[in-house]
Design an enzyme around this catalytic site. Structure first.
Site, PDB file in Angstrom:
ATOM      1  N   SER A 125       0.839  -1.195   0.000  1.00 50.81           N
ATOM      2  CA  SER A 125       0.000   0.000   0.000  1.00 50.81           C
ATOM      3  C   SER A 125       0.874   1.245   0.000  1.00 50.81           C
ATOM      4  O   SER A 125       1.996   1.229   0.526  1.00 50.81           O
ATOM      5  CB  SER A 125      -0.849  -0.015   1.267  1.00 50.81           C
ATOM      6  OG  SER A 125      -1.430   1.241   1.504  1.00 50.81           O
ATOM      7  N   TYR A 149      -1.519  -0.798  10.952  1.00 49.00           N
ATOM      8  CA  TYR A 149      -1.824  -1.378   9.642  1.00 49.00           C
ATOM      9  C   TYR A 149      -0.640  -1.161   8.698  1.00 49.00           C
ATOM     10  O   TYR A 149      -0.148  -2.084   8.046  1.00 49.00           O
ATOM     11  CB  TYR A 149      -3.096  -0.750   9.056  1.00 49.00           C
ATOM     12  CG  TYR A 149      -3.280  -1.004   7.574  1.00 49.00           C
ATOM     13  CD1 TYR A 149      -3.588  -2.279   7.112  1.00 49.00           C
ATOM     14  CD2 TYR A 149      -3.121   0.022   6.630  1.00 49.00           C
ATOM     15  CE1 TYR A 149      -3.736  -2.526   5.746  1.00 49.00           C
ATOM     16  CE2 TYR A 149      -3.268  -0.217   5.269  1.00 49.00           C
ATOM     17  CZ  TYR A 149      -3.575  -1.496   4.834  1.00 49.00           C
ATOM     18  OH  TYR A 149      -3.713  -1.740   3.491  1.00 49.00           O
ATOM     19  N   LYS A 153       2.256  -3.783   6.672  1.00 52.07           N
ATOM     20  CA  LYS A 153       2.651  -3.792   5.248  1.00 52.07           C
ATOM     21  C   LYS A 153       4.171  -3.649   5.115  1.00 52.07           C
ATOM     22  O   LYS A 153       4.803  -4.320   4.297  1.00 52.07           O
ATOM     23  CB  LYS A 153       1.947  -2.655   4.486  1.00 52.07           C
ATOM     24  CG  LYS A 153       0.440  -2.828   4.341  1.00 52.07           C
ATOM     25  CD  LYS A 153       0.084  -4.036   3.490  1.00 52.07           C
ATOM     26  CE  LYS A 153      -1.403  -4.250   3.386  1.00 52.07           C
ATOM     27  NZ  LYS A 153      -1.757  -5.582   2.848  1.00 52.07           N
TER      28      LYS A 153
HETATM   29  P1  NAD Z   1     -10.986  -6.688   1.470  1.00 51.61           P
HETATM   30  O1  NAD Z   1     -11.152  -6.678   2.945  1.00 51.61           O
HETATM   31  O2  NAD Z   1     -12.179  -6.464   0.618  1.00 51.61           O
HETATM   32  O3  NAD Z   1     -10.284  -8.062   1.014  1.00 51.61           O
HETATM   33  C1  NAD Z   1      -9.400  -8.773   1.846  1.00 51.61           C
HETATM   34  C2  NAD Z   1      -9.887 -10.208   1.902  1.00 51.61           C
HETATM   35  O4  NAD Z   1      -9.010 -10.967   2.761  1.00 51.61           O
HETATM   36  C3  NAD Z   1     -11.298 -10.347   2.489  1.00 51.61           C
HETATM   37  O5  NAD Z   1     -12.088 -11.121   1.618  1.00 51.61           O
HETATM   38  C4  NAD Z   1     -11.078 -11.031   3.825  1.00 51.61           C
HETATM   39  O6  NAD Z   1     -12.183 -11.872   4.177  1.00 51.61           O
HETATM   40  C5  NAD Z   1      -9.796 -11.811   3.557  1.00 51.61           C
HETATM   41  N1  NAD Z   1      -9.021 -12.117   4.768  1.00 51.61           N
HETATM   42  C6  NAD Z   1      -8.632 -11.286   5.751  1.00 51.61           C
HETATM   43  N2  NAD Z   1      -7.926 -11.959   6.673  1.00 51.61           N
HETATM   44  C7  NAD Z   1      -7.844 -13.251   6.259  1.00 51.61           C
HETATM   45  C8  NAD Z   1      -7.266 -14.426   6.791  1.00 51.61           C
HETATM   46  N3  NAD Z   1      -6.649 -14.435   7.972  1.00 51.61           N
HETATM   47  N4  NAD Z   1      -7.377 -15.573   6.089  1.00 51.61           N
HETATM   48  C9  NAD Z   1      -8.027 -15.606   4.902  1.00 51.61           C
HETATM   49  N5  NAD Z   1      -8.631 -14.531   4.360  1.00 51.61           N
HETATM   50  C10 NAD Z   1      -8.539 -13.363   5.033  1.00 51.61           C
HETATM   51  O7  NAD Z   1      -9.851  -5.627   1.112  1.00 51.61           O
HETATM   52  P2  NAD Z   1      -9.344  -5.093  -0.292  1.00 51.61           P
HETATM   53  O8  NAD Z   1      -9.669  -3.658  -0.364  1.00 51.61           O
HETATM   54  O9  NAD Z   1      -9.758  -5.979  -1.381  1.00 51.61           O
HETATM   55  O10 NAD Z   1      -7.776  -5.197  -0.053  1.00 51.61           O
HETATM   56  C11 NAD Z   1      -6.996  -6.297  -0.512  1.00 51.61           C
HETATM   57  C12 NAD Z   1      -5.566  -6.104  -0.067  1.00 51.61           C
HETATM   58  O11 NAD Z   1      -5.073  -4.883  -0.602  1.00 51.61           O
HETATM   59  C13 NAD Z   1      -5.370  -6.017   1.440  1.00 51.61           C
HETATM   60  O12 NAD Z   1      -4.174  -6.686   1.771  1.00 51.61           O
HETATM   61  C14 NAD Z   1      -5.228  -4.537   1.686  1.00 51.61           C
HETATM   62  O13 NAD Z   1      -4.473  -4.255   2.835  1.00 51.61           O
HETATM   63  C15 NAD Z   1      -4.531  -4.077   0.433  1.00 51.61           C
HETATM   64  N6  NAD Z   1      -4.773  -2.661   0.119  1.00 51.61           N
HETATM   65  C16 NAD Z   1      -6.059  -2.206   0.031  1.00 51.61           C
HETATM   66  C17 NAD Z   1      -6.284  -0.857  -0.225  1.00 51.61           C
HETATM   67  C18 NAD Z   1      -7.681  -0.320  -0.317  1.00 51.61           C
HETATM   68  O14 NAD Z   1      -7.860   0.878  -0.209  1.00 51.61           O
HETATM   69  N7  NAD Z   1      -8.714  -1.119  -0.530  1.00 51.61           N
HETATM   70  C19 NAD Z   1      -5.205   0.016  -0.410  1.00 51.61           C
HETATM   71  C20 NAD Z   1      -3.912  -0.492  -0.325  1.00 51.61           C
HETATM   72  C21 NAD Z   1      -3.708  -1.842  -0.068  1.00 51.61           C
HETATM   73  C1  UD1 Z   2      -6.760   5.762   3.967  1.00 51.68           C
HETATM   74  C2  UD1 Z   2      -5.864   5.174   5.033  1.00 51.68           C
HETATM   75  C3  UD1 Z   2      -4.639   4.562   4.369  1.00 51.68           C
HETATM   76  C4  UD1 Z   2      -5.047   3.549   3.316  1.00 51.68           C
HETATM   77  C5  UD1 Z   2      -5.951   4.244   2.293  1.00 51.68           C
HETATM   78  C6  UD1 Z   2      -6.443   3.338   1.212  1.00 51.68           C
HETATM   79  C7  UD1 Z   2      -6.228   6.573   7.029  1.00 51.68           C
HETATM   80  C8  UD1 Z   2      -5.644   7.590   7.951  1.00 51.68           C
HETATM   81  N1  UD1 Z   2      -5.473   6.237   5.972  1.00 51.68           N
HETATM   82  O1  UD1 Z   2      -6.043   6.769   3.332  1.00 51.68           O
HETATM   83  O2  UD1 Z   2      -3.814   3.935   5.318  1.00 51.68           O
HETATM   84  O3  UD1 Z   2      -3.911   3.022   2.661  1.00 51.68           O
HETATM   85  O4  UD1 Z   2      -7.088   4.775   2.991  1.00 51.68           O
HETATM   86  O5  UD1 Z   2      -7.394   2.455   1.727  1.00 51.68           O
HETATM   87  O6  UD1 Z   2      -7.317   6.069   7.262  1.00 51.68           O
HETATM   88  N2  UD1 Z   2     -11.986  12.252   3.520  1.00 51.68           N
HETATM   89  C9  UD1 Z   2     -12.966  13.161   3.873  1.00 51.68           C
HETATM   90  N3  UD1 Z   2     -14.132  12.679   4.431  1.00 51.68           N
HETATM   91  C10 UD1 Z   2     -14.359  11.356   4.638  1.00 51.68           C
HETATM   92  C11 UD1 Z   2     -13.345  10.438   4.273  1.00 51.68           C
HETATM   93  C12 UD1 Z   2     -12.170  10.919   3.718  1.00 51.68           C
HETATM   94  O7  UD1 Z   2     -12.805  14.360   3.707  1.00 51.68           O
HETATM   95  O8  UD1 Z   2     -15.419  10.996   5.169  1.00 51.68           O
HETATM   96  C13 UD1 Z   2     -10.743  12.755   2.877  1.00 51.68           C
HETATM   97  C14 UD1 Z   2      -9.473  12.423   3.627  1.00 51.68           C
HETATM   98  O9  UD1 Z   2      -9.148  13.418   4.556  1.00 51.68           O
HETATM   99  C15 UD1 Z   2      -8.465  12.316   2.457  1.00 51.68           C
HETATM  100  C16 UD1 Z   2      -9.313  11.817   1.289  1.00 51.68           C
HETATM  101  O10 UD1 Z   2     -10.652  12.133   1.622  1.00 51.68           O
HETATM  102  O11 UD1 Z   2      -7.965  13.588   2.142  1.00 51.68           O
HETATM  103  C17 UD1 Z   2      -9.186  10.322   1.061  1.00 51.68           C
HETATM  104  O12 UD1 Z   2      -9.438   9.635   2.257  1.00 51.68           O
HETATM  105  P1  UD1 Z   2      -9.490   8.041   2.325  1.00 51.68           P
HETATM  106  O13 UD1 Z   2     -10.396   7.521   1.281  1.00 51.68           O
HETATM  107  O14 UD1 Z   2      -9.768   7.651   3.743  1.00 51.68           O
HETATM  108  O15 UD1 Z   2      -8.018   7.569   1.922  1.00 51.68           O
HETATM  109  P2  UD1 Z   2      -6.588   7.980   2.523  1.00 51.68           P
HETATM  110  O16 UD1 Z   2      -6.686   9.113   3.454  1.00 51.68           O
HETATM  111  O17 UD1 Z   2      -5.656   8.128   1.402  1.00 51.68           O
END
Ligand code: NAD
Ligand code: UD1
Length: 338
Positions: A125, A149, A153
């Site tokens: 991430s 979190y 990572k």
């Molecule tokens: P998500 O929660 O929708 O998907 C994660 C999946 O992993 C879920 O289906 C959950 O049930 C499964 N899971 C969690 N713990 C587990 C375990 N112990 N054993 C088996 N399955 C398990 O999240 P996502 O948004 O699809 O994210 C996927 C990956 O990408 C994650 O590792 C997350 O940290 C990373 N990531 C997500 C974002 C984002 O904003 N969505 C941003 C950066 C990185």
């Molecule tokens: C968040 C997580 C980050 C994660 C990323 C992607 C935090 C502090 N950081 O980041 O670790 O990798 O999501 O999943 O939670 N905002 C509003 N109102 C809201 C929600 C968000 O104004 O109700 C603003 C935030 O201040 C930011 C932007 O929208 O400027 C995006 O926010 P968000 O979607 O939560 O993502 P990140 O802050 O990038």
């Protein structure tokens, strides 16, 4: 036909990636403990693709069952999405996050070693950049964890780097996602957050559908174009395609490869609201509130390495992201049926 094992494949990014893998002709096996997802997402992926997915309900922490999965069949590579991802929850329950994400990944790597499998794509991430001093952020930027979190990572990235150092036969891609949003254009699969969404886009769509009264914009006094926070929003379908490019890359080349996956440009909260209103014809009521602690002012990716080495770049813009997020929300106001 290559067989790809996808951990966490029932989740938001996993389900979209599974669909892209099936469409490209891969055979896909998913395991997930369904702690933050629903089996229905994969049912829908099967319908959309006309292909079947082998599913195993397995927890990363259940090494016995995981080991059996690897003993029972041979895979060509693993894409590892499984993990917990809520920043706030990780501050309240750090041990849960270290256990699930870090210990879970150790189990996975050990099972891979036992099976002689050394190809891995890992979901990292942009959070590993901490509070970046400037954007665009290149991959060699200093890394820093600012919450548990993010620490998981960073620790996993370091574990995988050490693993590669110990055995250069490994082929590993660390993919640093920026802000994944949107949904498949069919509206059949999308993001289904539990409870009140922390992230901007799911909050906006819930306001639009009438589940929440108004959006709170966290601060308008940042040193940005309009004072609100700037992020690199990436359509989940573009992100999913990046995984296929990463798989291709590592199948041909040993090493540990790190890529930012983003669009390379930043949008402010106000720009997201405007794009959403334009894409949907709706009005999003909002109020400006205090900054959210821990938020960076600006964070967007330098995507030149992914472009150069993977031949990948995004195709969809903020308008597409808003339209598709809204289409999913409208068709599934309460997410997947539970
Ligand atoms: P998500 O929660 O929708 O998907 C994660 C999946 O992993 C879920 O289906 C959950 O049930 C499964 N899971 C969690 N713990 C587990 C375990 N112990 N054993 C088996 N399955 C398990 O999240 P996502 O948004 O699809 O994210 C996927 C990956 O990408 C994650 O590792 C997350 O940290 C990373 N990531 C997500 C974002 C984002 O904003 N969505 C941003 C950066 C990185
Ligand atoms: C968040 C997580 C980050 C994660 C990323 C992607 C935090 C502090 N950081 O980041 O670790 O990798 O999501 O999943 O939670 N905002 C509003 N109102 C809201 C929600 C968000 O104004 O109700 C603003 C935030 O201040 C930011 C932007 O929208 O400027 C995006 O926010 P968000 O979607 O939560 O993502 P990140 O802050 O990038």
């Amino acid at each position: 036909m290559q067989k790809i094992l996808v951990s966490g494949g029932a989740g938001f990014i996993g389900s979209h990636t599974v669909l892209e893998l099936l469409s490209a002709g891969y055979k896909v096996i998913v395991f997930d403990n369904l702690s933050n997802s629903n089996r229905e997402s994969l049912e829908r992926v099967q319908k959309l693709s006309g292909r079947t997915i082998e599913f195993h309900k397995i927890d990363l922490l259940d090494k016995e069952s995981l080991g059996k999965l690897f003993r029972d069949q041979r895979f060509d590579a693993v894409i590892h999405f499984a993990g917990l991802k809520a920043v706030g929850e990780s501050v309240e329950k750090p041990l849960l996050y270290y256990q699930n994400n870090v210990a879970g990944t150790l189990n996975l790597c050990e099972c891979m070693i036992e099976a002689g499998l050394k190809q891995l794509v890992f979901s990292s991430s942009a959070t590993v950049y901490g509070d970046p001093e400037s954007s665009p952020i290149p991959e060699e930027n200093p890394l820093k964890a600012v919450n548990p979190y993010g620490a998981t990572k960073l620790i996993i990235e370091n574990i995988l780097r050490d693993l590669y150092q110990s055995d250069p036969e490994w082929k590993i891609a660390l993919l640093r996602y920026f802000n994944p949003v949107g949904a498949h254009e069919s509206g059949e699969i999308g993001e289904d957050p539990n409870g009140i969404p922390n992230n901007l886009m799911p909050f906006v769509t819930q306001v639009a559908v009438g589940q929440r009264e108004k959006l709170r914009v966290f601060g308008n006094d940042y040193p940005t174009k309009d004072g609100t926070g700037v992020r690199d929003y990436i359509h989940v379908k573009d992100l999913a395609k990046g995984h296929l490019k990463a798989l291709e890359k590592i199948s041909g080349e040993k090493g540990l490869h790190v890529y930012n996956l983003g669009t390379g440009s930043g949008s402010s909260v106000i720009e997201v609201i405007n794009a959403f209103e334009k894409a949907t014809g709706l009005k999003i009521p909002y109020e400006i509130t205090e900054r959210r602690p821990g938020d960076a002012a600006t964070c967007f990716a330098d995507v030149s390495k992914a472009k150069r080495e993977l031949g990948w770049s995004t195709e969809k813009d903020l308008y597409d992201m808003c339209r598709d997020a809204w289409n999913w929300q409208q068709k599934n106001p309460d997410g997947y049926p539970h």
